[in-house]
Scaffold this motif. Structure first.
Motif, short mmCIF file in Angstrom:
data_model
loop_
_atom_site.label_atom_id
_atom_site.label_comp_id
_atom_site.label_asym_id
_atom_site.label_seq_id
_atom_site.Cartn_x
_atom_site.Cartn_y
_atom_site.Cartn_z
N HIS A 1 21.42 -35.99 60.45
CA HIS A 1 20.25 -35.15 60.21
C HIS A 1 19.02 -36.05 60.08
N TYR A 2 18.02 -35.80 60.96
CA TYR A 2 16.79 -36.59 60.96
C TYR A 2 15.69 -35.84 60.21
N PRO A 3 14.80 -36.55 59.56
CA PRO A 3 13.72 -35.89 58.81
C PRO A 3 12.70 -35.20 59.71
N GLU A 4 12.65 -35.57 60.97
CA GLU A 4 11.78 -34.91 61.94
C GLU A 4 12.52 -34.82 63.28
N THR A 5 11.89 -34.25 64.28
CA THR A 5 12.56 -34.04 65.56
C THR A 5 13.19 -35.33 66.07
N ALA A 6 14.49 -35.26 66.36
CA ALA A 6 15.22 -36.45 66.80
C ALA A 6 14.92 -36.75 68.26
N ASN A 7 14.71 -38.03 68.56
CA ASN A 7 14.48 -38.46 69.94
C ASN A 7 15.84 -38.84 70.56
N LEU A 8 16.39 -37.92 71.34
CA LEU A 8 17.72 -38.14 71.90
C LEU A 8 17.76 -39.31 72.87
N THR A 9 16.64 -39.54 73.56
CA THR A 9 16.59 -40.67 74.50
C THR A 9 16.73 -41.99 73.77
N ASP A 10 16.03 -42.12 72.64
CA ASP A 10 16.12 -43.35 71.85
C ASP A 10 17.52 -43.53 71.27
N ILE A 11 18.14 -42.42 70.86
CA ILE A 11 19.49 -42.50 70.30
C ILE A 11 20.48 -42.97 71.37
N ARG A 12 20.36 -42.42 72.58
CA ARG A 12 21.24 -42.84 73.67
C ARG A 12 21.04 -44.31 74.01
N ALA A 13 19.77 -44.74 74.00
CA ALA A 13 19.48 -46.15 74.29
C ALA A 13 20.11 -47.06 73.24
#
Length: 308
Positions: free
Chosen positions: A51-63
């Motif tokens: 759970h992220y405090p704001e909108t999660a950046n899925l691209t950054d997570i995949r990277a």
């Protein structure tokens, strides 16, 4: 008999038969050589919810996951755009803790990333899922064959099961060719394909049986063409409306149900084809005739009148 135009579907039955046989053989060959790319539900792996405090950046997570050596990880929002679910093929329960800690430290925004859940599916559990899924498919086909044989006639049951096996093998073969993950959601889609294809085949079979009993002095191939022409509108409308929903799920439904929607799309397309050309083709090959569908008169004058 209606004045509507009768389409000569069975005029192309030999070409359709050859095409279906080639597709099934190709699917079996691909499955034998390459197999399916099983997801972590079957192979074992780790599921992580963050759970992220704001909108999660899925691209950054995949990277970040690629840098850690997990390029095939599935990353998707779960519930809200702040909740993320990660599915990774791994062979150890402690991998999830390391990945969650790494993602939390890599986050550069305000607040703290919370680890909601980590679950590990062992390979033994995955093997049980695979065995149970295979038995489920075989059981479904067996029940379908028994049901159609009781409701219609044995030749109809052979045609229906042949069509269902045809659909399932082609869908599995396509998943093997394009190397998409085969998990429990895709297995559920394959079972749904069986239900969809069966429903279409039952409608066609019911009309064929009805016309065999009503239309006299007409060859079997002509009766099947009449029946397919009469049910064509219903078949196309059902398929198109179903495809519209599935395309919406495929495009905007998110990564978690992407393969599920794709399997259903392939199944609907192949199932529509098989209900017209496979099941009916098998009936002709087995020599279906009026004699197979004779109704024994038990009520004298209440017997159904045949239309000349």
């Amino acid at each position: 008999m209606s004045d509507k135009k009768v389409i000569n579907f069975m005029g192309q039955r030999k070409l359709a038969g050859v095409l279906s046989i080639l597709l099934v053989i190709a699917s079996i060959a691909v499955l034998s050589v390459k197999g399916l790319s099983f997801g972590l539900d079957f192979t074992g792996g780790t599921l992580i919810e963050m759970h992220y405090p704001e909108t999660a950046n899925l691209t950054d997570i995949r990277a970040e996951l690629r840098e850690q050596g997990y390029p095939g990880a599935i990353v998707a929002n779960f519930g809200t755009d702040r909740d993320v679910v990660i599915r990774i093929k791994s062979d150890g329960a402690k991998v999830g803790d390391a990945i969650a800690a790494s993602l939390a430290s890599a986050y550069k925004g305000d607040g703290i990333v919370q680890r909601e859940r980590i679950e590990y599916v062992g390979s033994q559990v995955g093997e049980e899922f695979l065995n149970d899924g295979g038995l489920g498919l075989l059981f479904a086909l067996s029940v379908v064959m028994a049901y159609v044989a009781l409701r219609f006639q044995f030749k109809f049951s052979v045609g229906a099961v042949t069509a269902l096996a045809h659909d399932v093998l082609i869908v599995l073969g396509l998943f093997s060719v394009i190397e998409l993950d085969f998990d429990l959601t895709v297995l559920a889609a394959v079972l749904a394909v069986i239900g969809y294809s069966l429903n279409d085949t039952i409608v066609v079979s019911d009309r064929i049986r009805e016309n065999f009993r009503k239309v006299r002095k007409t060859a079997s191939i002509d009766i099947i063409n009449i029946s397919l022409s009469q049910t064509l509108g219903r078949t196309l409308i059902t398929s198109l409306t179903t495809l519209l929903v599935l395309l919406a799920l495929f495009i905007v439904g998110g990564e978690l149900i992407h393969n599920f929607a794709l399997a259903l799309i392939l199944g609907v397309v192949v199932g529509t084809y098989s209900s017209i050309y496979v099941a009916a083709n098998v009936l002709l090959v087995m020599g279906i005739s009026k004699d197979d569908l004779i109704v024994i008169d038990k009520e004298g004058d209440d017997q159904e009148t045949l239309i000349p």
